[in-house]
Design an enzyme around this catalytic site. Structure first.
Site, PDB file in Angstrom:
ATOM      1  N   GLU A 101      67.486 -30.654  26.985  1.00  0.00           N
ATOM      2  CA  GLU A 101      66.678 -29.514  26.544  1.00  0.00           C
ATOM      3  C   GLU A 101      67.463 -28.208  26.692  1.00  0.00           C
ATOM      4  O   GLU A 101      68.341 -28.100  27.548  1.00  0.00           O
ATOM      5  CB  GLU A 101      65.404 -29.418  27.388  1.00  0.00           C
ATOM      6  N   ASP A 102      67.104 -27.237  25.873  1.00  0.00           N
ATOM      7  CA  ASP A 102      67.713 -25.920  26.034  1.00  0.00           C
ATOM      8  C   ASP A 102      67.010 -25.143  27.141  1.00  0.00           C
ATOM      9  O   ASP A 102      67.659 -24.469  27.943  1.00  0.00           O
ATOM     10  CB  ASP A 102      67.708 -25.126  24.717  1.00  0.00           C
ATOM     11  N   ASP A 105      60.289 -24.360  30.326  1.00  0.00           N
ATOM     12  CA  ASP A 105      59.463 -23.158  30.457  1.00  0.00           C
ATOM     13  C   ASP A 105      58.159 -23.554  31.162  1.00  0.00           C
ATOM     14  O   ASP A 105      58.138 -23.729  32.383  1.00  0.00           O
ATOM     15  CB  ASP A 105      59.238 -22.613  29.039  1.00  0.00           C
ATOM     16  N   PHE A 154      62.938 -12.517  27.412  1.00  0.00           N
ATOM     17  CA  PHE A 154      63.005 -13.137  26.088  1.00  0.00           C
ATOM     18  C   PHE A 154      64.453 -13.485  25.775  1.00  0.00           C
ATOM     19  O   PHE A 154      65.206 -12.645  25.304  1.00  0.00           O
ATOM     20  CB  PHE A 154      62.428 -12.192  25.036  1.00  0.00           C
TER      21      PHE A 154
HETATM   22  C1  PRP Z   1      61.148 -24.528  23.231  1.00  0.00           C
HETATM   23  C2  PRP Z   1      62.267 -25.252  23.958  1.00  0.00           C
HETATM   24  C3  PRP Z   1      61.566 -26.393  24.622  1.00  0.00           C
HETATM   25  C4  PRP Z   1      60.184 -25.837  24.885  1.00  0.00           C
HETATM   26  C5  PRP Z   1      60.092 -25.446  26.321  1.00  0.00           C
HETATM   27  O1  PRP Z   1      60.936 -25.139  22.012  1.00  0.00           O
HETATM   28  O2  PRP Z   1      63.255 -25.705  23.076  1.00  0.00           O
HETATM   29  O3  PRP Z   1      61.468 -27.514  23.781  1.00  0.00           O
HETATM   30  O4  PRP Z   1      60.008 -24.682  24.068  1.00  0.00           O
HETATM   31  O5  PRP Z   1      58.832 -24.883  26.578  1.00  0.00           O
HETATM   32  P1  PRP Z   1      57.734 -25.582  27.487  1.00  0.00           P
HETATM   33  O6  PRP Z   1      58.411 -25.970  28.776  1.00  0.00           O
HETATM   34  O7  PRP Z   1      56.736 -24.462  27.662  1.00  0.00           O
HETATM   35  O8  PRP Z   1      57.192 -26.743  26.763  1.00  0.00           O
HETATM   36  P2  PRP Z   1      60.149 -24.433  20.814  1.00  0.00           P
HETATM   37  O9  PRP Z   1      58.737 -24.936  20.800  1.00  0.00           O
HETATM   38  O10 PRP Z   1      60.375 -22.958  20.870  1.00  0.00           O
HETATM   39  O11 PRP Z   1      60.871 -25.073  19.553  1.00  0.00           O
HETATM   40  P3  PRP Z   1      62.437 -25.088  19.176  1.00  0.00           P
HETATM   41  O12 PRP Z   1      63.112 -26.067  20.106  1.00  0.00           O
HETATM   42  O13 PRP Z   1      62.454 -25.548  17.765  1.00  0.00           O
HETATM   43  O14 PRP Z   1      62.971 -23.686  19.366  1.00  0.00           O
END
Ligand code: PRP
Length: 182
Positions: A101-102, A105, A154
């Site tokens: 994962e990136d 959160d 952000f």
């Molecule tokens: C982001 C990120 C994780 C997730 C983390 O994805 O890449 O997958 O949110 O957040 P959480 O811990 O609150 O679940 P996003 O929904 O922004 O989609 P993306 O990967 O396409 O940017």
């Protein structure tokens, strides 16, 4: 329009700092994963840049998969509802998975995915995230490997977006509030 860099308030991690941290993570992961034939699973889209770097930093015999998930808008996201929009393409029974994962959160995405993969018969599910934002956590999720712990700002770049943009910045930075109307 101007340059993307002009929208960045400050750089949190430079390209070089990210590369150095990923080398360390890859070495640590190698020691743990060697001989386990792990399957690296990248969570699209944000993790695609990190995925490419971490699998090359961890020279273990392995294969790769991609899964795409989305939340039903921001309101539902906080309630934890996650939908798979593109699933992995193979049987994972008995496999040792490493979810890439990136950012971790609230924990909704990884809490859901870990349970999903275990239900499908994975032998183990290890979590590797480049960024961890523990101040936002609402679900108890343990990340086995964390690149950097970040404050509640952000952040964009190196795969992370704002309105689908900035993913191709080579560094991780904080977006200027006026860009997102903050
Ligand atoms: C982001 C990120 C994780 C997730 C983390 O994805 O890449 O997958 O949110 O957040 P959480 O811990 O609150 O679940 P996003 O929904 O922004 O989609 P993306 O990967 O396409 O940017």
């Amino acid at each position: 329009m101007g340059r993307m860099d002009d929208d960045i308030l400050k750089v949190l991690y430079t390209e070089e700092e990210i590369a150095a941290r990923i080398r360390e993570m890859g070495a640590a992961m190698y020691r743990d994963l060697e001989g386990k034939d792990p399957l690296f699973i990248s969570v699209l889209r944000g993790a695609f840049v990190f995925m490419a770097d971490i699998v090359r930093a961890c020279q273990v015999r392995s294969d790769v998969e991609f899964i795409a998930v989305s939340s039903y808008g921001s309101a539902t996201k906080s309630s934890g509802a996650v939908q798979i929009t593109h699933d992995i393409q193979q049987d994972i029974t008995g496999r040792h998975l490493v979810v890439i994962e990136d950012i971790l959160d609230s924990g909704n995405t990884l809490a859901f995915l870990k349970q999903y993969f275990l239900t499908k018969g994975a032998a183990s599910v290890t979590i590797c995230t480049l960024l961890d934002k523990p101040s936002r956590r609402t679900k108890a999720v343990h990340a086995d490997y964390v690149g950097f712990e970040v404050p509640d700002e952000f952040v964009v770049g190196y795969g992370l977006d704002y309105a689908q943009k900035y993913r191709n910045l080579p560094y991780i930075g904080v977006l200027k509030p006026e860009v997102y109307g903050g």
